[in-house]
Write an enzyme that holds these catalytic residues in place. Structure first.
Site, short mmCIF file in Angstrom:
data_model
loop_
_atom_site.label_atom_id
_atom_site.label_comp_id
_atom_site.label_asym_id
_atom_site.label_seq_id
_atom_site.Cartn_x
_atom_site.Cartn_y
_atom_site.Cartn_z
N GLU A 7 -11.92 15.67 -29.24
CA GLU A 7 -11.99 15.47 -30.69
C GLU A 7 -11.90 14.01 -31.10
O GLU A 7 -12.65 13.54 -31.94
CB GLU A 7 -10.86 16.22 -31.43
CG GLU A 7 -10.74 17.68 -31.10
CD GLU A 7 -9.64 17.90 -30.10
OE1 GLU A 7 -9.70 17.27 -29.03
OE2 GLU A 7 -8.73 18.70 -30.37
N ASP A 80 -8.30 20.47 -28.33
CA ASP A 80 -6.88 20.85 -28.23
C ASP A 80 -6.70 22.33 -27.90
O ASP A 80 -7.55 23.16 -28.25
CB ASP A 80 -6.17 20.53 -29.55
CG ASP A 80 -5.93 19.03 -29.72
OD1 ASP A 80 -6.07 18.31 -28.73
OD2 ASP A 80 -5.61 18.60 -30.84
N ASP A 82 -5.58 25.16 -29.01
CA ASP A 82 -5.18 26.09 -30.07
C ASP A 82 -6.44 26.70 -30.70
O ASP A 82 -7.55 26.45 -30.25
CB ASP A 82 -4.32 25.38 -31.14
CG ASP A 82 -5.03 24.18 -31.76
OD1 ASP A 82 -6.25 24.02 -31.55
OD2 ASP A 82 -4.37 23.39 -32.45
N GLU A 84 -7.90 26.12 -33.54
CA GLU A 84 -8.80 25.12 -34.13
C GLU A 84 -9.62 24.44 -33.04
O GLU A 84 -10.83 24.24 -33.18
CB GLU A 84 -7.97 24.09 -34.90
CG GLU A 84 -8.68 23.46 -36.08
CD GLU A 84 -8.95 24.44 -37.21
OE1 GLU A 84 -9.92 24.22 -37.95
OE2 GLU A 84 -8.20 25.42 -37.36
N TYR A 298 1.59 19.04 -26.09
CA TYR A 298 0.89 19.37 -27.33
C TYR A 298 1.87 19.60 -28.47
O TYR A 298 2.90 20.27 -28.30
CB TYR A 298 0.00 20.59 -27.13
CG TYR A 298 -0.94 20.81 -28.28
CD1 TYR A 298 -1.75 19.78 -28.74
CD2 TYR A 298 -1.02 22.05 -28.92
CE1 TYR A 298 -2.61 19.97 -29.81
CE2 TYR A 298 -1.89 22.25 -29.98
CZ TYR A 298 -2.68 21.20 -30.42
OH TYR A 298 -3.53 21.38 -31.48
N ARG A 300 1.51 20.98 -31.60
CA ARG A 300 1.43 22.10 -32.55
C ARG A 300 1.78 23.38 -31.80
O ARG A 300 0.93 23.99 -31.17
CB ARG A 300 0.04 22.18 -33.19
CG ARG A 300 -0.23 20.97 -34.10
CD ARG A 300 -1.63 20.96 -34.67
NE ARG A 300 -1.83 19.77 -35.49
CZ ARG A 300 -2.22 18.59 -35.01
NH1 ARG A 300 -2.46 18.45 -33.72
NH2 ARG A 300 -2.36 17.55 -35.81
N HIS A 344 2.42 28.73 -24.67
CA HIS A 344 2.55 27.31 -24.96
C HIS A 344 3.93 26.82 -24.53
O HIS A 344 4.79 27.60 -24.14
CB HIS A 344 2.36 27.06 -26.46
CG HIS A 344 0.97 27.35 -26.93
ND1 HIS A 344 0.61 27.32 -28.26
CD2 HIS A 344 -0.17 27.66 -26.25
CE1 HIS A 344 -0.67 27.62 -28.39
NE2 HIS A 344 -1.16 27.82 -27.18
#
Length: 696
Positions: A7, A80, A82, A84, A298, A300, A344
């Protein structure tokens, strides 16, 4: 040549150094493809099919990726880990026409050489359950926002918006404000006995607790005077001494929510600032010798799980640096909250060996402060509990019982590394014996009033959203930013205060869209989105249940029944110096202010100054409450900039008995003290309180 797509440019630069020359790493710079901004972009009657377009300004990036992909031996998508990130990879894979049956997706929880190389050895297919969950959330939010917002523009005011999650956050703040407004303080009293042990002449205080073995409540002065009269002439006898040990366990390593809360409380960071700095530390920092590495896992996450490797590193450091006494027999395991994704990890340093002091010179001040907070929390979470020796003494005075409690820290445990805000102050009682008589020096009655619940600040709002299952780790910061930018709430002394428009919107939502604004409903919707990701639920069913189940009918009814809302501004006594109109109160991003009602013809505005009632010692002007650029409250002369006198502590209408300067209200640890504003004067005193001296 292999092509890797991530990203951000920072992440690309970090990863590039871990891979061979056979890999080219490029950044998509976030989403390349999304729903259009100009319209709903969802074909409702065609099974809610989204109409995706290339985001304006991203066409050049997408073209470059397509050109590079055609020439590449293999394409890896490394966004990432997740929903998104999965959606970004899915959109890019379709735009680049990659073979959907071939594993292109690369996922890693930390940006370190070892983890990145391991991930590239094990690419996988796109996780369509994750994509479905993200797409369902995006469409749900689009249906709510693009349907209700135009309604608010027509009926209330242009520029407003309604969101599936943000509206619930505003409701929480409005409900709390109503609780505060409706709160009626209740009077109550406390009574302490100031006692002396005659052998050593040691003094201590004990609080009234019971009458004839039953818990006692002093509701007013009459009740208190009655007790004072009853115990004033009694003998004070040590009735019972209880000694015990109490353990205080360390906190779990950080989740996104707890990190934002602690960074707010300990560092004064907003949630947006916390996540921005954490992102920098996650994506990679040059820590010398040309080494750029991700310093955090990470960021989040709602999991408190820690890998065995990280636990092993932490245990080794604790044993070497602090000693075996600080190391538990087994590594602690922390239970995550309901719905947490245990695949996670918690937010932790990618290497425990990378101590804050060793890399401090490579970080900015704020980066270092946040990294140190995370490192300390992680290592402390693997330590033994703190142990307190506690002594509880019951003291009999006729029919009444007073209690004194002493607490001393026997073993600091995790507290050597991670201090807590509510840390107990050591209170040492003299050596006492059961049956021993004590001397009463004085009785100290004090009047109190119950207080309303506090307003939400960033930390407490995030904590409540998490506890109630509203939103997810990645949404807390955008929610807080949105409700402020829309003018629904403002910050006063770091706390959220709803504006009039905030109350109006919440009232309309409660009346016409009760499900959208309902806390339990929103939490259940979050659970269903999680179940889509887990493969237990279908996105289409969730969307159908939501839209055709009730939202469509609610929307039609609201459009017919909501009448135009006229918001009448509060008029002040002050007049506009330009046109003579009475100024009106308005709310903006930076608080309440006065403005001319003739806007836009007259654009005069004025700050609302909160007076303290204390005169400036320099020019006699009124000292008023002000805000610094960073949002911190301070106090300065109203005649600024002509007079620059200022104080950080709140001024009081009394002078220092030693030098005559202004006295201020300050804090000394947890206690409130009265302190002289003159830095060269050391005078300090406790706030005045009522005392009753016993006659013996």
């Amino acid at each position: 040549m292999n092509l890797v797509i991530v990203e951000s440019p920072t992440k690309a630069r970090t990863i590039k150094k871990f891979l061979s020359k056979n890999y080219q790493v490029l950044a998509s710079q976030g989403h390349l493809i999304d729903l259009p901004k100009s319209n709903l972009g969802v074909e409702i009657e065609n099974d809610f099919t989204p109409k995706y377009i290339t985001i304006r300004g991203k066409g050049k990036i997408l073209k470059e990726l397509k050109d590079k992909a055609k020439k590449a031996k293999k394409v890896f998508l490394a966004a990432d880990p997740d929903r998104e990130g999965e959606a970004i990879c899915w959109h890019i894979s379709r735009a680049l026409e990659l073979d959907q049956e071939e594993p292109h997706r690369v996922e890693f929880n930390e940006i370190t050489r070892e983890k990145v190389k391991e991930a590239f050895k094990n690419p996988r297919l796109i996780d369509y359950s994750r994509v479905d969950a993200q797409q369902a959330r995006r469409i749900l939010d689009r249906l709510v926002g693009y349907s209700i917002s135009p309604l608010l523009w027509r009926k209330v005011r242009s520029g407003l918006s309604a969101g599936r999650v943000q509206s619930v956050a505003v409701r929480l703040i409005c409900d709390r404000e109503e609780e505060i407004s409706n709160f009626e303080p209740q009077e109550y009293w406390s009574l302490k006995a100031h006692l002396r042990e005659e052998k050593t002449k040691s003094r201590f205080k004990a609080s009234l607790e019971r009458h004839n073995r039953k818990k006692i409540e002093l509701k007013n002065k009459s009740d208190t005077d009655q007790v004072i009269a009853a115990v004033g002439e009694e003998k004070y006898i040590v009735e019972k001494i209880t000694r015990s040990q109490r353990k205080r366990k360390p906190f779990a390593p950080f989740t996104t929510s707890s990190l934002q809360q602690e960074a707010s409380a300990k560092l004064g960071f907003t949630s947006r600032k916390t996540m921005s700095i954490a992102q920098q530390l996650y994506e990679g920092i040059n820590i010398g010798s040309g080494e750029t590495v991700g310093l955090l896992t990470y960021i989040r996450t709602d999991s408190t799980r820690v890998s065995t490797q990280a636990q092993s590193e932490a245990r080794s450091l604790i044993s070497d640096k602090y000693g075996r006494d600080f190391l538990p027999e087994k590594a602690p395991i922390y239970k995550a909250g309901k719905g947490a994704q245990e695949a996670h990890e918690a937010i932790r340093p990618t290497s425990i060996k990378r101590e804050p002091a060793s890399i401090q010179k490579h970080l900015s001040r704020d980066q270092n402060r946040l990294y140190k907070l995370i490192w300390n929390r992680m290592v402390a979470s693997q330590m033994n509990p703190a142990v307190y020796d506690q002594v509880r003494v019951n003291i009999r005075a006729g029919e009444y019982t007073f209690k004194a409690t002493g607490s001393t820290l026997r073993f600091p445990g995790f507290l050597v590394l991670y201090q807590v805000d509510d840390m107990e102050e050591e209170t040492i009682l003299p050596d006492l014996e059961e049956g021993q008589e004590l001397s009463l020096l004085e009785l100290l009655p004090e009047q109190h009033f119950t207080k309303p619940p506090p307003r939400y600040n960033e930390a407490s709002l995030i904590k409540t959203l998490e506890e109630k299952g509203i939103g997810r780790p990645s949404t807390y910061s955008p929610i807080i930013e949105t409700i402020q930018s829309r003018g629904y709430v403002i910050k006063e002394n770091k706390a959220f205060v709803p504006t009039e428009i905030g109350f109006v919107v919440v009232e309309l939502m409660v009346s016409y869209f009760p499900e959208i604004i309902d806390i339990d409903f929103t939490a259940r919707m979050e659970q269903r989105l999680d179940e889509i990701e887990e493969g237990k639920e279908k996105g289409l069913k969730v969307l159908n249940d939501f839209y055709h189940g009730y939202f469509k009918d609610r929307l039609a009814e609201a459009d017919k029944k909501i009448e135009k809302v006229e918001i009448t501004p509060e008029v002040s006594d002050e007049t506009c110096p330009h046109c003579g109109e009475n100024l009106v109160y308005k709310h903006g991003r930076f608080g309440r202010f006065l403005a001319c009602p003739s806007y836009p013809e007259c654009k005069y505005t004025k700050k609302v100054l909160k007076e303290t009632g204390v005169a400036c010692p320099v020019d006699g002007g009124m000292i008023v409450e002000r805000r610094s650029r960073k949002g911190r409250t301070f106090y300065g002369c109203a005649n600024y900039p002509e007079c620059t006198f200022s104080l950080w502590n709140k001024p009081l209408p009394e002078s220092c008995p030693q030098c005559g300067s202004i006295m201020t209200e300050a804090r000394k640890g947890k206690k409130k003290v009265i302190r002289c504003s003159n830095k060269d004067c050391a005078h300090e005193q406790e706030p005045a309180r009522k005392k009753v001296t016993a006659s013996r």
